[in-house]
Write a protein that holds these residues in place. Structure first.
Motif, PDB file in Angstrom:
ATOM      1  N   ASP A 242       0.796  -1.232   0.000  1.00 27.28           N
ATOM      2  CA  ASP A 242       0.000   0.000   0.000  1.00 27.28           C
ATOM      3  C   ASP A 242       0.824   1.275   0.000  1.00 27.28           C
ATOM      4  OD1 ASP A 242      -2.764  -1.200   0.417  1.00 27.28           O
ATOM      5  OD2 ASP A 242      -1.637  -2.086   2.072  1.00 27.28           O
ATOM      6  N   GLY A 243       2.061   1.181   0.449  1.00 22.80           N
ATOM      7  CA  GLY A 243       2.866   2.395   0.512  1.00 22.80           C
ATOM      8  C   GLY A 243       4.329   2.081   0.723  1.00 22.80           C
ATOM      9  N   VAL A 244       5.163   3.093   0.482  1.00 21.70           N
ATOM     10  CA  VAL A 244       6.619   2.966   0.580  1.00 21.70           C
ATOM     11  C   VAL A 244       7.130   3.819   1.733  1.00 21.70           C
ATOM     12  CG1 VAL A 244       8.804   3.358  -0.640  1.00 21.70           C
ATOM     13  CG2 VAL A 244       6.783   2.594  -1.912  1.00 21.70           C
ATOM     14  N   ILE A 245       8.132   3.282   2.425  1.00 20.45           N
ATOM     15  CA  ILE A 245       8.829   4.020   3.480  1.00 20.45           C
ATOM     16  C   ILE A 245      10.275   4.167   3.043  1.00 20.45           C
ATOM     17  CG2 ILE A 245       9.406   4.108   5.934  1.00 20.45           C
ATOM     18  CD1 ILE A 245       6.351   3.833   5.227  1.00 20.45           C
ATOM     19  N   LEU A 246      10.788   5.388   3.008  1.00 17.70           N
ATOM     20  CA  LEU A 246      12.194   5.634   2.668  1.00 17.70           C
ATOM     21  C   LEU A 246      12.967   5.901   3.953  1.00 17.70           C
ATOM     22  CD1 LEU A 246      11.866   7.990  -0.440  1.00 17.70           C
ATOM     23  CD2 LEU A 246      12.540   5.587  -0.444  1.00 17.70           C
ATOM     24  N   THR A 247      13.940   5.052   4.249  1.00 14.72           N
ATOM     25  CA  THR A 247      14.765   5.243   5.444  1.00 14.72           C
ATOM     26  C   THR A 247      16.116   5.838   5.049  1.00 14.72           C
ATOM     27  OG1 THR A 247      15.701   3.011   5.320  1.00 14.72           O
ATOM     28  CG2 THR A 247      13.679   3.281   6.600  1.00 14.72           C
ATOM     29  N   LYS A 248      16.809   6.391   6.038  1.00 17.65           N
ATOM     30  CA  LYS A 248      18.170   6.931   5.886  1.00 17.65           C
ATOM     31  C   LYS A 248      18.254   8.083   4.892  1.00 17.65           C
ATOM     32  CE  LYS A 248      19.824   2.297   6.938  1.00 17.65           C
ATOM     33  NZ  LYS A 248      20.589   1.130   6.485  1.00 17.65           N
ATOM     34  N   LEU A 249      17.198   8.891   4.826  1.00 19.16           N
ATOM     35  CA  LEU A 249      17.247  10.062   3.951  1.00 19.16           C
ATOM     36  C   LEU A 249      18.155  11.148   4.513  1.00 19.16           C
ATOM     37  CD1 LEU A 249      13.774  10.860   2.354  1.00 19.16           C
ATOM     38  CD2 LEU A 249      15.946  10.492   1.220  1.00 19.16           C
ATOM     39  N   THR A 253      22.849  10.397   0.567  1.00 21.53           N
ATOM     40  CA  THR A 253      22.080   9.763  -0.493  1.00 21.53           C
ATOM     41  C   THR A 253      21.839  10.724  -1.638  1.00 21.53           C
ATOM     42  OG1 THR A 253      19.941   8.819  -1.043  1.00 21.53           O
ATOM     43  CG2 THR A 253      19.979  10.335   0.794  1.00 21.53           C
ATOM     44  N   ARG A 254      21.788  10.206  -2.849  1.00 21.73           N
ATOM     45  CA  ARG A 254      21.562  11.067  -4.016  1.00 21.73           C
ATOM     46  C   ARG A 254      20.074  11.321  -4.254  1.00 21.73           C
ATOM     47  NH1 ARG A 254      25.134   8.102  -8.457  1.00 21.73           N
ATOM     48  NH2 ARG A 254      24.483   6.281  -7.269  1.00 21.73           N
ATOM     49  N   GLY A 255      19.214  10.592  -3.563  1.00 24.15           N
ATOM     50  CA  GLY A 255      17.792  10.899  -3.588  1.00 24.15           C
ATOM     51  C   GLY A 255      17.003  10.329  -4.750  1.00 24.15           C
ATOM     52  N   GLY A 256      17.672   9.573  -5.637  1.00 21.03           N
ATOM     53  CA  GLY A 256      16.986   9.050  -6.813  1.00 21.03           C
ATOM     54  C   GLY A 256      15.809   8.159  -6.495  1.00 21.03           C
ATOM     55  N   ALA A 257      15.914   7.407  -5.398  1.00 25.07           N
ATOM     56  CA  ALA A 257      14.823   6.496  -5.027  1.00 25.07           C
ATOM     57  C   ALA A 257      13.546   7.271  -4.736  1.00 25.07           C
ATOM     58  CB  ALA A 257      15.226   5.664  -3.812  1.00 25.07           C
ATOM     59  N   ALA A 258      13.677   8.397  -4.020  1.00 28.95           N
ATOM     60  CA  ALA A 258      12.505   9.204  -3.675  1.00 28.95           C
ATOM     61  C   ALA A 258      11.819   9.746  -4.917  1.00 28.95           C
ATOM     62  CB  ALA A 258      12.912  10.358  -2.757  1.00 28.95           C
ATOM     63  N   LEU A 259      12.618  10.049  -5.947  1.00 26.40           N
ATOM     64  CA  LEU A 259      12.066  10.641  -7.162  1.00 26.40           C
ATOM     65  C   LEU A 259      11.542   9.599  -8.143  1.00 26.40           C
ATOM     66  CD1 LEU A 259      14.748  13.417  -7.742  1.00 26.40           C
ATOM     67  CD2 LEU A 259      12.438  13.718  -6.881  1.00 26.40           C
ATOM     68  N   SER A 260      12.109   8.373  -8.082  1.00 29.97           N
ATOM     69  CA  SER A 260      11.741   7.356  -9.078  1.00 29.97           C
ATOM     70  C   SER A 260      10.651   6.401  -8.615  1.00 29.97           C
ATOM     71  CB  SER A 260      12.971   6.509  -9.446  1.00 29.97           C
ATOM     72  OG  SER A 260      14.019   7.299  -9.920  1.00 29.97           O
ATOM     73  N   ILE A 261      10.663   6.081  -7.343  1.00 24.67           N
ATOM     74  CA  ILE A 261       9.907   4.924  -6.856  1.00 24.67           C
ATOM     75  C   ILE A 261       8.403   5.088  -7.053  1.00 24.67           C
ATOM     76  CG2 ILE A 261       9.486   5.512  -4.404  1.00 24.67           C
ATOM     77  CD1 ILE A 261      10.895   2.739  -3.825  1.00 24.67           C
ATOM     78  N   ARG A 262       7.904   6.320  -6.879  1.00 21.85           N
ATOM     79  CA  ARG A 262       6.464   6.565  -7.041  1.00 21.85           C
ATOM     80  C   ARG A 262       6.019   6.290  -8.486  1.00 21.85           C
ATOM     81  NH1 ARG A 262       1.929   7.040  -7.986  1.00 21.85           N
ATOM     82  NH2 ARG A 262       0.296   8.296  -7.031  1.00 21.85           N
ATOM     83  N   SER A 263       6.849   6.687  -9.447  1.00 20.81           N
ATOM     84  CA  SER A 263       6.496   6.491 -10.861  1.00 20.81           C
ATOM     85  C   SER A 263       6.551   5.025 -11.266  1.00 20.81           C
ATOM     86  CB  SER A 263       7.451   7.283 -11.757  1.00 20.81           C
ATOM     87  OG  SER A 263       7.310   8.651 -11.531  1.00 20.81           O
ATOM     88  N   VAL A 264       7.537   4.296 -10.725  1.00 21.49           N
ATOM     89  CA  VAL A 264       7.761   2.916 -11.154  1.00 21.49           C
ATOM     90  C   VAL A 264       6.719   1.965 -10.575  1.00 21.49           C
ATOM     91  CG1 VAL A 264       9.390   0.983 -11.103  1.00 21.49           C
ATOM     92  CG2 VAL A 264      10.217   3.291 -11.563  1.00 21.49           C
ATOM     93  N   VAL A 265       6.392   2.118  -9.279  1.00 19.96           N
ATOM     94  CA  VAL A 265       5.459   1.168  -8.657  1.00 19.96           C
ATOM     95  C   VAL A 265       4.056   1.760  -8.446  1.00 19.96           C
ATOM     96  CG1 VAL A 265       7.276  -0.140  -7.503  1.00 19.96           C
ATOM     97  CG2 VAL A 265       6.185   1.754  -6.290  1.00 19.96           C
ATOM     98  N   THR A 266       3.896   3.043  -8.787  1.00 23.91           N
ATOM     99  CA  THR A 266       2.619   3.762  -8.626  1.00 23.91           C
ATOM    100  C   THR A 266       2.003   3.577  -7.236  1.00 23.91           C
ATOM    101  OG1 THR A 266       1.285   1.968  -9.589  1.00 23.91           O
ATOM    102  CG2 THR A 266       2.122   3.651 -11.099  1.00 23.91           C
ATOM    103  N   LYS A 267       2.851   3.554  -6.228  1.00 23.84           N
ATOM    104  CA  LYS A 267       2.390   3.498  -4.836  1.00 23.84           C
ATOM    105  C   LYS A 267       2.977   4.704  -4.091  1.00 23.84           C
ATOM    106  CE  LYS A 267       0.053  -0.222  -5.362  1.00 23.84           C
ATOM    107  NZ  LYS A 267       0.389  -1.564  -4.902  1.00 23.84           N
ATOM    108  N   PRO A 268       2.228   5.298  -3.194  1.00 28.15           N
ATOM    109  CA  PRO A 268       2.696   6.523  -2.539  1.00 28.15           C
ATOM    110  C   PRO A 268       3.810   6.280  -1.524  1.00 28.15           C
ATOM    111  CG  PRO A 268       0.640   5.792  -1.557  1.00 28.15           C
ATOM    112  CD  PRO A 268       0.886   4.891  -2.740  1.00 28.15           C
ATOM    113  N   ILE A 269       4.693   7.265  -1.409  1.00 28.49           N
ATOM    114  CA  ILE A 269       5.664   7.280  -0.306  1.00 28.49           C
ATOM    115  C   ILE A 269       4.909   7.874   0.884  1.00 28.49           C
ATOM    116  CG2 ILE A 269       7.869   8.181   0.524  1.00 28.49           C
ATOM    117  CD1 ILE A 269       8.601   8.584  -2.483  1.00 28.49           C
ATOM    118  N   LYS A 270       4.857   7.149   1.993  1.00 30.18           N
ATOM    119  CA  LYS A 270       4.044   7.605   3.131  1.00 30.18           C
ATOM    120  C   LYS A 270       4.865   8.245   4.249  1.00 30.18           C
ATOM    121  CE  LYS A 270      -0.025   4.831   2.246  1.00 30.18           C
ATOM    122  NZ  LYS A 270      -1.198   4.192   2.831  1.00 30.18           N
ATOM    123  N   PHE A 271       6.060   7.693   4.501  1.00 31.77           N
ATOM    124  CA  PHE A 271       6.910   8.247   5.555  1.00 31.77           C
ATOM    125  C   PHE A 271       8.362   8.243   5.099  1.00 31.77           C
ATOM    126  CE2 PHE A 271       3.301   6.441   7.896  1.00 31.77           C
ATOM    127  CZ  PHE A 271       2.956   7.487   8.737  1.00 31.77           C
TER     128      PHE A 271
END
Length: 436
Positions: A242-249, A253-271
């Motif tokens: 249902d959602g993604v949690i990004l740890t160790k921000l 980190t270069r931050g690519g995961a935060a920018l890419s992950i929503r588009s690739v899996v179409t699931k929201p980053i929640k925390f």
């Protein structure tokens, strides 16, 4: 976080700002630099290309070429598209159910166990929940003990069955236990592996089928970059989380995961996790993150954190002391503690527009107040309450006791005296140039 991306984006906008005439060529050059900046930040190539294509359409559609301030208009378009890329708006966690069951998933080392504790702490303190943590990581050495230690830190009970090697059974028993003991929230910490394997996927899929959780969260380490996105895709195909949690921000980190992950899996980053402490957890707001990436700060989050730490009774007490010019080192120390509670200092600074950029190359860690605290702790109770009593011999003794120099002690006393004068003027509404 995102410092390199922010710098590259700022340089790309200067292409427009430095031109007397804005042309499609100028805009194309800017977009090329933006695409490079995103790819260097470990953003998925397809995501980066689609992003710049969308920005180009918007830019030409909004007549950037004929705008009086094309650079500013381009920044706004990029900001809006960045926010959209990361989800557009925040998505709340689903806590419906009696109890509400949240299932954690992710690879080993992603921070699932720590996040489970942070989430329990957040929902207990801010939503009034009565959580139960469940230890279903039956393979990793000391995993159960780690969860118990975390539970002890936040005063949340942990359900575990030592010796039982059936994670599905443990999860089922835990939900039953929660119902019997009035826990309205169950957070299940599951096992991870160093890589995706069939055994792990089958086990967590079986847990999902057995307990029917209200929410499945995928926890991912932001430091792993593009690999995090690929892993999220595979987990989502099996679990439909249902959602993604990004740890160790807070890390390098270069931050690519935060920018890419929503588009690739179409699931929201929640925390997002922003530190080691149990309160270092933030709701993910795409617009606020876009503000910070573009160096605009995040004043809303800054004010929210300050309000969380705000003590109304302490504020009233302090106001009375200020009115009587009785502000002392005990009060000063109390204010330092309030600031430290707000979190990582550099992270806080980055929320204030313009300050994060100014402090980019300055080392700001949580030890920055240590010498100040040492000096104050080396004072006697009498001296803390009566700063004017600190004569030369007392200052020398304090310097020896705190392991600092007499110059550092004098500097602190001068800063304290200046601050006290300013605070007195504010309390009496006598700031220069201010009308009553």
């Amino acid at each position: 976080m995102f410092e390199n991306l922010s710098d590259r984006l700022e340089r790309s906008f200067k292409i427009l700002k430095g031109q007397g005439t804005i042309t499609e060529i100028n805009v194309a050059e800017t977009l090329k630099e933006i695409r490079k900046a995103l790819i260097e930040a470990d953003v998925n190539y397809k995501v980066a290309k689609t992003f710049t294509d969308d920005v180009k359409k918007k830019a030409l559609g909004q007549n950037v070429l004929t705008s009086l301030q094309p650079g500013q208009l381009m920044v706004k378009i990029v900001h809006d598209e960045l926010a959209q890329l990361m989800g557009g708006s925040s998505v709340d966690i689903n806590l419906k159910g009696s109890p509400a069951v949240i299932l954690m998933s992710g690879l080993q080392g992603s921070g699932k166990t720590t996040f489970s504790g942070k989430l329990a702490n957040l929902l207990k303190s801010k939503r009034g929940k009565n959580p139960l943590l469940v230890a279903c990581d039956i393979y990793r050495p000391a995993a159960i003990e780690q969860l118990k230690v975390i539970g002890g830190q936040i005063n949340v009970p942990v359900y575990a069955e030592e010796g039982n090697m059936n994670a599905v059974q443990i999860a089922q028993h835990a939900v039953k236990f929660a119902k019997q003991n009035n826990h309205d929230l169950v957070i299940i910490d599951t096992a991870g592996r160093l890589a995706i394997d069939e055994q792990m996927m089958n086990e967590i899929a079986n847990i999902k089928a057995a307990i029917q959780p209200q929410e499945i969260l995928f926890v991912v380490d932001s430091m792993t970059g593009q690999d995090a996105v690929n892993t999220a895709k595979e987990f989502n195909e099996r679990l439909n989380f249902d959602g993604v949690i990004l740890t160790k921000l807070d890390g390098d980190t270069r931050g690519g995961a935060a920018l890419s992950i929503r588009s690739v899996v179409t699931k929201p980053i929640k925390f997002v996790g922003t530190g080691e402490k149990m309160d270092a957890l933030d709701t993910f707001y795409p617009e606020r993150m876009a503000d910070r990436i573009l160096g605009m700060g995040d004043i809303v989050s800054f004010v929210e954190r300050a309000q969380e730490m705000y003590d109304e009774e302490e504020s009233r007490r302090l106001s009375k002391k200020l009115a009587k010019n009785q502000f002392d080192f005990n009060d000063f120390l109390s204010q330092l503690q309030q600031i430290k509670k707000m979190g990582n200092l550099k992270d806080i600074a980055s929320m204030i527009p313009g300050v994060g950029k100014a402090l980019k190359d300055v080392e700001l860690d949580d030890n920055v107040f240590k010498s100040t605290e040492s000096i104050i702790y080396s004072m006697t109770p009498y001296e803390r309450e009566r700063p004017d009593s600190l004569n030369g011999s007392r200052r020398q003794r304090i310097a020896r006791g705190s392991g600092t120099s007499i110059q550092e002690v004098n500097r602190l006393l001068k800063q304290f005296d200046d601050m006290r004068k300013m605070m007195k003027m504010v309390s009496q509404n006598k700031m220069p140039g201010r009308k009553k």
